[in-house]
Design a protein around this motif. Structure first.
Motif, PDB file in Angstrom:
ATOM      1  N   VAL A   1       9.479  64.749  76.926  1.00  9.55           N
ATOM      2  CA  VAL A   1       9.026  63.367  76.994  1.00  9.55           C
ATOM      3  C   VAL A   1       8.688  63.047  78.443  1.00  9.55           C
ATOM      4  O   VAL A   1       9.491  63.308  79.343  1.00  9.55           O
ATOM      5  CB  VAL A   1      10.148  62.404  76.504  1.00  9.55           C
ATOM      6  N   ALA A   2       7.515  62.486  78.657  1.00  4.25           N
ATOM      7  CA  ALA A   2       7.137  62.057  79.996  1.00  4.25           C
ATOM      8  C   ALA A   2       7.909  60.793  80.370  1.00  4.25           C
ATOM      9  O   ALA A   2       8.144  59.927  79.521  1.00  4.25           O
ATOM     10  CB  ALA A   2       5.640  61.801  80.061  1.00  4.25           C
ATOM     11  N   VAL A   3       8.307  60.687  81.610  1.00 10.72           N
ATOM     12  CA  VAL A   3       9.032  59.517  82.079  1.00 10.72           C
ATOM     13  C   VAL A   3       8.212  58.251  81.850  1.00 10.72           C
ATOM     14  O   VAL A   3       8.734  57.223  81.421  1.00 10.72           O
ATOM     15  CB  VAL A   3       9.421  59.660  83.566  1.00 10.72           C
ATOM     16  N   ASP A   4       6.905  58.321  82.112  1.00  9.12           N
ATOM     17  CA  ASP A   4       6.043  57.141  81.963  1.00  9.12           C
ATOM     18  C   ASP A   4       6.001  56.601  80.536  1.00  9.12           C
ATOM     19  O   ASP A   4       5.713  55.427  80.337  1.00  9.12           O
ATOM     20  CB  ASP A   4       4.619  57.453  82.430  1.00  9.12           C
TER      21      ASP A   4
ATOM     22  N   TRP B   1       7.133  55.271  86.836  1.00 13.52           N
ATOM     23  CA  TRP B   1       8.175  56.097  87.452  1.00 13.52           C
ATOM     24  C   TRP B   1       7.860  57.588  87.463  1.00 13.52           C
ATOM     25  O   TRP B   1       8.485  58.352  88.195  1.00 13.52           O
ATOM     26  CB  TRP B   1       9.513  55.852  86.761  1.00 13.52           C
ATOM     27  N   GLN B   2       6.910  58.033  86.657  1.00 10.42           N
ATOM     28  CA  GLN B   2       6.585  59.461  86.562  1.00 10.42           C
ATOM     29  C   GLN B   2       6.249  60.064  87.921  1.00 10.42           C
ATOM     30  O   GLN B   2       6.730  61.131  88.276  1.00 10.42           O
ATOM     31  CB  GLN B   2       5.402  59.669  85.596  1.00 10.42           C
ATOM     32  N   GLU B   3       5.439  59.381  88.688  1.00 12.97           N
ATOM     33  CA  GLU B   3       4.947  59.910  89.965  1.00 12.97           C
ATOM     34  C   GLU B   3       6.029  60.057  91.026  1.00 12.97           C
ATOM     35  O   GLU B   3       5.858  60.825  91.965  1.00 12.97           O
ATOM     36  CB  GLU B   3       3.807  59.048  90.497  1.00 12.97           C
ATOM     37  N   VAL B   4       7.137  59.339  90.913  1.00 12.23           N
ATOM     38  CA  VAL B   4       8.173  59.424  91.941  1.00 12.23           C
ATOM     39  C   VAL B   4       9.344  60.321  91.547  1.00 12.23           C
ATOM     40  O   VAL B   4      10.242  60.550  92.349  1.00 12.23           O
ATOM     41  CB  VAL B   4       8.696  58.032  92.366  1.00 12.23           C
TER      42      VAL B   4
ATOM     43  N   PRO C   1       9.038  51.347  91.725  1.00  8.50           N
ATOM     44  CA  PRO C   1       9.273  52.756  92.057  1.00  8.50           C
ATOM     45  C   PRO C   1       8.680  53.159  93.405  1.00  8.50           C
ATOM     46  O   PRO C   1       9.214  54.041  94.072  1.00  8.50           O
ATOM     47  CB  PRO C   1       8.629  53.522  90.909  1.00  8.50           C
ATOM     48  N   ASP C   2       7.618  52.508  93.838  1.00  6.30           N
ATOM     49  CA  ASP C   2       6.990  52.866  95.107  1.00  6.30           C
ATOM     50  C   ASP C   2       7.909  52.627  96.304  1.00  6.30           C
ATOM     51  O   ASP C   2       7.707  53.217  97.371  1.00  6.30           O
ATOM     52  CB  ASP C   2       5.677  52.094  95.295  1.00  6.30           C
TER      53      ASP C   2
ATOM     54  N   LEU D   1      14.661  62.567  92.805  1.00  6.80           N
ATOM     55  CA  LEU D   1      14.935  61.516  91.828  1.00  6.80           C
ATOM     56  C   LEU D   1      14.763  62.068  90.427  1.00  6.80           C
ATOM     57  O   LEU D   1      13.778  62.755  90.145  1.00  6.80           O
ATOM     58  CB  LEU D   1      13.979  60.342  92.032  1.00  6.80           C
ATOM     59  N   ARG D   2      15.736  61.775  89.569  1.00  6.76           N
ATOM     60  CA  ARG D   2      15.671  62.139  88.163  1.00  6.76           C
ATOM     61  C   ARG D   2      15.969  60.910  87.324  1.00  6.76           C
ATOM     62  O   ARG D   2      16.780  60.065  87.701  1.00  6.76           O
ATOM     63  CB  ARG D   2      16.720  63.195  87.807  1.00  6.76           C
ATOM     64  N   ILE D   3      15.329  60.857  86.158  1.00  4.17           N
ATOM     65  CA  ILE D   3      15.582  59.792  85.179  1.00  4.17           C
ATOM     66  C   ILE D   3      16.213  60.448  83.952  1.00  4.17           C
ATOM     67  O   ILE D   3      15.691  61.434  83.426  1.00  4.17           O
ATOM     68  CB  ILE D   3      14.288  59.063  84.776  1.00  4.17           C
TER      69      ILE D   3
END
Length: 181
Positions: free
Chosen positions: A43-46, A52-55, A105-106, A115-117
């Motif tokens: 599953v993609a974070v976004d 949040w995916q990019e960070v 997130p920026d 960073l992990r979600i």
């Protein structure tokens, strides 16, 4: 024990924790809370937390932090800014902190090393983790900051055990089904 790793022993066959590495974020008389570091989800974070995916650190997917609270997300950051005035990160243990996932997130870009979600978490009631430790279900070892955001989560269990040396390094070579040993 906060900030240390719980590494599942080969005798721990519960499918939620078989061959897992858990970062223990909080531990006290009322219980313990941690996140499984080596269970990435497809599953993609976004898809859960847009923006949040990019960070997040590579691989940038959502991780299953444990079997508890799967409808919630926990962000764990590692780095020099954790506890250093960054208002979007709450220091937890050592270099690890919890991220306010309602923030921008920026604000974290360039301020944390990783960073992990996580969807869900691992939780123990008061005394429960101590019982599991007495039953030798877990090895307790020191965490390295990069464990929380390793680009190779699938090999983390073996790598953590190998770096301990001695008997634990030997355990790293156990087959997934110890009855096959």
């Amino acid at each position: 024990m906060s900030g240390r790793l719980l590494v599942a022993t080969p005798r721990l066959v519960d499918p939620h924790f078989h061959r897992t590495v858990v970062l223990l974020l909080d531990h006290g008389p009322d219980g313990a809370l941690g996140v499984v570091l080596n269970r990435i989800l497809p599953v993609a974070v976004d898809s859960v937390l847009p923006g949040w995916q990019e960070v997040t650190s590579s691989p940038g997917g959502l991780f299953q932090g444990g079997p508890v609270g799967l409808d919630g997300a926990i962000g764990v950051a590692v780095g020099v800014a954790v506890g250093g005035g960054l208002t979007t990160v709450d220091p937890m243990a050592g270099p690890f902190g919890l991220v306010d996932l309602d923030s921008d997130p920026d604000e974290l870009v360039g301020k944390v090393d990783g960073l992990r979600i996580f969807a869900g978490h691992a939780g123990w009631s008061g005394g429960q983790l101590e019982e599991e430790l007495d039953e030798r279900a877990w090895f307790v070892v020191d965490a390295e900051p990069a464990d929380a955001y390793t680009p190779e989560p699938d090999t983390l269990w073996r790598r953590v055990l190998r770096r301990q040396g001695g008997e634990l390094a030997i355990v790293a070579n156990y087959p997934p089904d110890i009855s096959m040993n």
